[in-house]
Design a protein around this motif. Sequence first.
Motif, PDB file in Angstrom:
ATOM      1  N   PRO A 174       0.828  -1.208   0.000  1.00  0.00           N
ATOM      2  CA  PRO A 174       0.000   0.000   0.000  1.00  0.00           C
ATOM      3  C   PRO A 174       0.858   1.252   0.000  1.00  0.00           C
ATOM      4  N   LYS A 175       0.423   2.237  -0.758  1.00  0.00           N
ATOM      5  CA  LYS A 175       1.144   3.513  -0.803  1.00  0.00           C
ATOM      6  C   LYS A 175       0.542   4.442   0.240  1.00  0.00           C
ATOM      7  N   SER A 176       1.374   5.118   1.011  1.00  0.00           N
ATOM      8  CA  SER A 176       0.946   6.074   2.013  1.00  0.00           C
ATOM      9  C   SER A 176       2.090   7.044   2.210  1.00  0.00           C
ATOM     10  N   PRO A 177       1.868   8.163   2.923  1.00  0.00           N
ATOM     11  CA  PRO A 177       2.956   9.124   3.113  1.00  0.00           C
ATOM     12  C   PRO A 177       4.196   8.515   3.744  1.00  0.00           C
ATOM     13  N   ASP A 178       4.035   7.476   4.601  1.00  0.00           N
ATOM     14  CA  ASP A 178       5.205   6.899   5.246  1.00  0.00           C
ATOM     15  C   ASP A 178       5.696   5.649   4.526  1.00  0.00           C
ATOM     16  N   ARG A 179       5.001   5.222   3.445  1.00  0.00           N
ATOM     17  CA  ARG A 179       5.481   4.124   2.611  1.00  0.00           C
ATOM     18  C   ARG A 179       5.443   4.587   1.162  1.00  0.00           C
ATOM     19  N   PRO A 180       6.421   5.392   0.754  1.00  0.00           N
ATOM     20  CA  PRO A 180       6.397   5.959  -0.597  1.00  0.00           C
ATOM     21  C   PRO A 180       6.451   4.883  -1.660  1.00  0.00           C
ATOM     22  N   ALA A 181       5.892   5.183  -2.833  1.00  0.00           N
ATOM     23  CA  ALA A 181       5.981   4.277  -3.970  1.00  0.00           C
ATOM     24  C   ALA A 181       7.446   4.018  -4.291  1.00  0.00           C
ATOM     25  N   SER A 182       7.705   2.895  -4.962  1.00  0.00           N
ATOM     26  CA  SER A 182       9.086   2.497  -5.229  1.00  0.00           C
ATOM     27  C   SER A 182       9.871   3.576  -5.965  1.00  0.00           C
ATOM     28  N   SER A 183       9.238   4.196  -6.962  1.00  0.00           N
ATOM     29  CA  SER A 183       9.944   5.240  -7.717  1.00  0.00           C
ATOM     30  C   SER A 183      10.270   6.433  -6.826  1.00  0.00           C
ATOM     31  N   GLN A 184       9.348   6.786  -5.930  1.00  0.00           N
ATOM     32  CA  GLN A 184       9.600   7.893  -5.019  1.00  0.00           C
ATOM     33  C   GLN A 184      10.681   7.531  -4.014  1.00  0.00           C
ATOM     34  N   LEU A 185      10.644   6.295  -3.509  1.00  0.00           N
ATOM     35  CA  LEU A 185      11.665   5.865  -2.560  1.00  0.00           C
ATOM     36  C   LEU A 185      13.042   5.887  -3.210  1.00  0.00           C
ATOM     37  N   LEU A 186      13.137   5.414  -4.441  1.00  0.00           N
ATOM     38  CA  LEU A 186      14.417   5.432  -5.145  1.00  0.00           C
ATOM     39  C   LEU A 186      14.918   6.862  -5.301  1.00  0.00           C
ATOM     40  N   SER A 187      14.011   7.788  -5.621  1.00  0.00           N
ATOM     41  CA  SER A 187      14.394   9.192  -5.741  1.00  0.00           C
ATOM     42  C   SER A 187      14.846   9.750  -4.396  1.00  0.00           C
ATOM     43  N   ASN A 188      14.131   9.375  -3.322  1.00  0.00           N
ATOM     44  CA  ASN A 188      14.497   9.849  -1.984  1.00  0.00           C
ATOM     45  C   ASN A 188      15.896   9.380  -1.587  1.00  0.00           C
ATOM     46  N   VAL A 189      16.186   8.117  -1.874  1.00  0.00           N
ATOM     47  CA  VAL A 189      17.506   7.570  -1.543  1.00  0.00           C
ATOM     48  C   VAL A 189      18.590   8.283  -2.348  1.00  0.00           C
ATOM     49  N   GLY A 190      18.327   8.489  -3.631  1.00  0.00           N
ATOM     50  CA  GLY A 190      19.313   9.172  -4.469  1.00  0.00           C
ATOM     51  C   GLY A 190      19.585  10.597  -4.014  1.00  0.00           C
ATOM     52  N   THR A 191      18.525  11.314  -3.643  1.00  0.00           N
ATOM     53  CA  THR A 191      18.681  12.688  -3.156  1.00  0.00           C
ATOM     54  C   THR A 191      19.460  12.710  -1.849  1.00  0.00           C
ATOM     55  N   ALA A 192      19.127  11.770  -0.942  1.00  0.00           N
ATOM     56  CA  ALA A 192      19.823  11.711   0.345  1.00  0.00           C
ATOM     57  C   ALA A 192      21.294  11.364   0.161  1.00  0.00           C
ATOM     58  N   ALA A 193      21.595  10.463  -0.781  1.00  0.00           N
ATOM     59  CA  ALA A 193      22.986  10.092  -1.041  1.00  0.00           C
ATOM     60  C   ALA A 193      23.768  11.289  -1.587  1.00  0.00           C
ATOM     61  N   ALA A 194      23.151  12.040  -2.508  1.00  0.00           N
ATOM     62  CA  ALA A 194      23.828  13.214  -3.073  1.00  0.00           C
ATOM     63  C   ALA A 194      24.089  14.258  -1.987  1.00  0.00           C
ATOM     64  N   ASP A 195      23.117  14.452  -1.103  1.00  0.00           N
ATOM     65  CA  ASP A 195      23.299  15.419  -0.014  1.00  0.00           C
ATOM     66  C   ASP A 195      24.401  14.963   0.929  1.00  0.00           C
TER      67      ASP A 195
END
Length: 268
Positions: free
Chosen positions: A13-34
């Motif tokens: 299930p998608k929810s604010p605390d369980r982002p969709a896979s594409s969003q999670l991948l983007s979040n991880v990439g952004t956090a890694a760059a930061d």
Amino acid sequence: MTGFSNAPGSSVPKSPDRPASSQLLSNVGTAAADFRSRVASLTDADVRAPSRLPGWSRGHVLAHVAGVADAMARQLDYAARGETIELYDGGSDGRNRAIEEGSVRSADRLRAELDAALDRALSAFGDLSDEDWHAPISYRDGVVRDGGLALWRELVIHATDLGTGSEADSWSPQFCEHLFDFLSARVPAGVRVRLQPFGMAPRVLTGNTGTQTFATTGSTVSVNGMATDIAAWLAGRTPNLGSLRAEAAADGIDLPKLLPWPSGIPAK
């Protein structure tokens, strides 16, 4: 890395605390760059300096984050074969030994090892199909998605632990929502905590039963404040205590004592 052999077909299930896979991948990439940007100019003296974690230098933090990234890539390597393996080579002793050994390395070597580990992890997560995110891994008896969430948490939280300018007040609402969910496991059994983050919907954390939208009445400890400060408190970091207020039966009280970080509790 596609077509994991043991991945169940059900969707998460998608929810604010369980982002969709594409969003999670983007979040991880952004956090890694930061995170990389936070350590790009650190000198040998800088990595020897204390971090915000008791007893750890910045070198300890860098070695740990590199170890987490490598560990998650290793989880995915085995998941692709339909197998699971312990998170760290050598278990917790191996993890601790690697952190201590890495902590005394030069800034350049720590950066190189961190970059290699992050590149490996990001590549592994980036190659996943939608089904692959649900393949079993040993981390928290969960699935690949739980490994992605863990790497996101480690990168964002430890960026603040470095003490190089990143603060918890920069954490996104989505990340705070995720921490409210994940760190609900820190609430002791028999305790109910009503979170009231400014500008966000209230929610209740109850010991051993996870989170839910507030829809009950009764004896409850309410914690009011900025979402980032509540998330920092739940994560064991120092919030802006002036913005947090705990109440029970309309009286001000101390913030509730929390259980240890839920690393050993199976994923939901």
